[in-house]
Design an enzyme around this catalytic site. Structure first.
Site, short mmCIF file in Angstrom:
data_model
loop_
_atom_site.label_atom_id
_atom_site.label_comp_id
_atom_site.label_asym_id
_atom_site.label_seq_id
_atom_site.Cartn_x
_atom_site.Cartn_y
_atom_site.Cartn_z
N ASN A 1 21.36 -54.83 -23.60
CA ASN A 1 20.67 -53.67 -23.03
C ASN A 1 21.66 -52.85 -22.21
OD1 ASN A 1 20.53 -55.98 -21.35
ND2 ASN A 1 18.75 -55.23 -20.25
N GLU B 1 18.09 -55.04 -28.61
CA GLU B 1 17.76 -55.07 -30.04
C GLU B 1 18.16 -53.76 -30.71
OE1 GLU B 1 15.92 -55.89 -27.45
OE2 GLU B 1 14.37 -57.37 -27.96
N CYS C 1 10.21 -55.45 -27.17
CA CYS C 1 9.20 -54.46 -26.76
C CYS C 1 8.65 -53.76 -28.00
CB CYS C 1 9.80 -53.46 -25.78
SG CYS C 1 10.86 -52.21 -26.54
N CYS D 1 11.10 -51.43 -29.88
CA CYS D 1 12.08 -52.15 -30.71
C CYS D 1 11.43 -52.71 -31.97
CB CYS D 1 12.74 -53.27 -29.91
SG CYS D 1 13.93 -52.64 -28.72
N1 THU Z 1 14.90 -55.41 -22.64
C1 THU Z 1 15.59 -55.64 -23.77
O1 THU Z 1 16.76 -55.23 -23.91
N2 THU Z 1 14.99 -56.31 -24.78
C2 THU Z 1 13.77 -56.89 -24.68
O2 THU Z 1 13.35 -57.57 -25.60
C3 THU Z 1 12.96 -56.68 -23.49
C4 THU Z 1 13.53 -55.83 -22.45
C5 THU Z 1 15.59 -54.75 -21.53
C6 THU Z 1 15.18 -53.35 -21.25
C7 THU Z 1 15.59 -53.21 -19.80
O3 THU Z 1 16.99 -52.91 -19.73
C8 THU Z 1 15.39 -54.60 -19.23
O4 THU Z 1 15.37 -55.47 -20.35
C9 THU Z 1 14.10 -54.75 -18.44
O5 THU Z 1 13.02 -54.28 -19.16
#
Ligand code: THU
Length: 148
Positions: free
Chosen positions: A57, A70, A102, A105
């Site tokens: 992320n 993702e 989420c 994604c």
């Molecule tokens: N996030 C992801 O990268 N993937 C997930 O499956 C859930 C959430 C990230 C988004 C944000 O940077 C942080 O986690 C908190 O939501």
């Protein structure tokens, strides 16, 4: 109806590929840029040709511009010419809960098919596997645009 189509599920990746995929998602998590949420996530995407693209992320001071792990992995793979995927592994630091993608994604993943596997892990490395079809049932995809 699209959802009724019967077709054999693609074979799961061999154990050594799966272990590598899980490891690559853990390594990607270490690169997460998440100073605002402090919630690092890593993803690793296995292409049909056997290559792995990982992602983390990437947050932003303008919060809404943050991108999930993702989608980072998918964008890396697509931009390197890969559009056919077998599996993705996702890792977070959550100890008691399997990380789940989420909704945004899930829709981006679905663009590239409904019959591939998503490995959802806990911090201890244990995992469950879900097909994309399970994560996003009754989904809208590129095929639907051809139906009008
Ligand atoms: N996030 C992801 O990268 N993937 C997930 O499956 C859930 C959430 C990230 C988004 C944000 O940077 C942080 O986690 C908190 O939501």
């Amino acid at each position: 109806m699209e959802g009724d189509r019967q077709h054999p599920a693609p074979a799961a990746p061999p154990e050594e590929h799966l272990q590598l995929l899980l490891r690559r998602s853990r390594e990607a998590k270490n690169c997460a840029y998440c100073p605002y949420s402090r919630f690092p996530v890593g993803a690793a995407l296995l292409t049909a040709s056997g290559e792995i693209f990982s992602g983390c992320n990437v947050e932003n001071a303008c919060y809404s511009l943050g991108v999930c792990a993702e989608r980072t992995a998918i964008q890396k793979a697509i931009s390197e010419g890969h559009t056919s995927f077998r599996a993705m592994a996702i890792t977070s630091d959550m100890g008691d809960t399997f990380i789940v993608p989420c909704g945004a994604c899930r829709q981006v993943m679905r663009e590239f098919g409904t019959d591939w596997d998503v490995y959802l892990t806990k911090a201890d490395g244990s995992y469950i596997v879900k097909r994309l079809e399970e994560l996003l049932p009754l989904s809208f995809g590129p095929e639907d645009l051809k139906k009008v």
